[in-house]
Design an enzyme around this catalytic site. Sequence first.
Site, PDB file in Angstrom:
ATOM      1  N   TYR A  23       0.840  -1.204   0.016  1.00  0.00           N
ATOM      2  CA  TYR A  23      -0.022   0.049   0.078  1.00  0.00           C
ATOM      3  C   TYR A  23       0.859   1.409   0.110  1.00  0.00           C
ATOM      4  O   TYR A  23       0.069   2.303  -0.098  1.00  0.00           O
ATOM      5  CB  TYR A  23      -0.793  -0.067   1.122  1.00  0.00           C
ATOM      6  CG  TYR A  23      -1.782  -1.112   1.337  1.00  0.00           C
ATOM      7  CD1 TYR A  23      -2.740  -1.519   0.142  1.00  0.00           C
ATOM      8  CD2 TYR A  23      -1.773  -2.183   2.302  1.00  0.00           C
ATOM      9  CE1 TYR A  23      -3.505  -2.494   0.007  1.00  0.00           C
ATOM     10  CE2 TYR A  23      -2.398  -3.361   2.014  1.00  0.00           C
ATOM     11  CZ  TYR A  23      -3.377  -3.731   0.938  1.00  0.00           C
ATOM     12  OH  TYR A  23      -4.403  -4.627   1.106  1.00  0.00           O
TER      13      TYR A  23
ATOM     14  N   HIS B  45     -14.844  -6.950  -2.693  1.00  0.00           N
ATOM     15  CA  HIS B  45     -15.055  -8.345  -3.221  1.00  0.00           C
ATOM     16  C   HIS B  45     -16.405  -9.031  -2.284  1.00  0.00           C
ATOM     17  O   HIS B  45     -16.507  -9.914  -2.368  1.00  0.00           O
ATOM     18  CB  HIS B  45     -13.743  -9.216  -2.799  1.00  0.00           C
ATOM     19  CG  HIS B  45     -12.405  -8.350  -2.789  1.00  0.00           C
ATOM     20  ND1 HIS B  45     -12.110  -8.316  -3.934  1.00  0.00           N
ATOM     21  CD2 HIS B  45     -11.658  -7.908  -1.791  1.00  0.00           C
ATOM     22  CE1 HIS B  45     -10.954  -7.509  -3.986  1.00  0.00           C
ATOM     23  NE2 HIS B  45     -10.602  -7.297  -2.657  1.00  0.00           N
TER      24      HIS B  45
ATOM     25  N   HIS C 220      -7.656   1.075  -6.573  1.00  0.00           N
ATOM     26  CA  HIS C 220      -6.974   0.215  -5.592  1.00  0.00           C
ATOM     27  C   HIS C 220      -5.409   0.692  -5.619  1.00  0.00           C
ATOM     28  O   HIS C 220      -4.842   0.867  -6.782  1.00  0.00           O
ATOM     29  CB  HIS C 220      -7.172  -1.165  -6.033  1.00  0.00           C
ATOM     30  CG  HIS C 220      -8.547  -1.536  -6.111  1.00  0.00           C
ATOM     31  ND1 HIS C 220      -9.233  -2.168  -4.856  1.00  0.00           N
ATOM     32  CD2 HIS C 220      -9.524  -1.578  -7.072  1.00  0.00           C
ATOM     33  CE1 HIS C 220     -10.380  -2.091  -5.132  1.00  0.00           C
ATOM     34  NE2 HIS C 220     -10.685  -2.053  -6.441  1.00  0.00           N
ATOM     35  N   LEU C 221      -4.745   0.691  -4.377  1.00  0.00           N
ATOM     36  CA  LEU C 221      -3.376   0.898  -4.273  1.00  0.00           C
ATOM     37  C   LEU C 221      -2.562  -0.167  -4.808  1.00  0.00           C
ATOM     38  O   LEU C 221      -1.709   0.232  -5.736  1.00  0.00           O
ATOM     39  CB  LEU C 221      -2.950   1.120  -2.804  1.00  0.00           C
ATOM     40  CG  LEU C 221      -3.768   2.446  -2.065  1.00  0.00           C
ATOM     41  CD1 LEU C 221      -3.670   2.406  -0.795  1.00  0.00           C
ATOM     42  CD2 LEU C 221      -3.414   3.784  -2.848  1.00  0.00           C
TER      43      LEU C 221
END
Length: 155
Positions: free
Chosen positions: A31, A89, A109-110
């Site tokens: 991240y 998800h 999303h990182l």
Amino acid sequence: MSTKNPSEMPRILVLHGPNLNLLGTREPQHYGADTLDAINARLVARAAASGVACDTFQSNAEYRLIERIHDARTDGTGFIVINPAAFTHTSVALRDALAAVDLPFVEVHLSNVYKREPFRHHSYFSDLAVGVICGLGARGYDHALEHALDTLTAS
């Protein structure tokens, strides 16, 4: 910097899902080292420089994210940038909220979710999103914001 009254500015909402409050310390190999506060400050400043208001919101609670999405229907929001994190998800409810407000959004999303565990490969949001950005670290938010700015300032 714009001199518009903030209530008259177009608005972008940036939503951050669960555990993103730990950015900068949580699994930096996935991240990155940027904190959520640093990311938000950069996004707000960039939007303001274009005469656009940028609201940011993080929650670990699904219902709070849903309520904030619902509020976007009536608060002048014209575009959403969302990192649903683990809810990507699992959350049909968040998907339904985004569909209900019918605002364009980019999913961010990182990490590159496709280089990670198989359960991370499915998103409940991607088919509704105008775009998906993953694997570019915190800069993914910047790219999503630029698209949102282009969209809002072109109309």
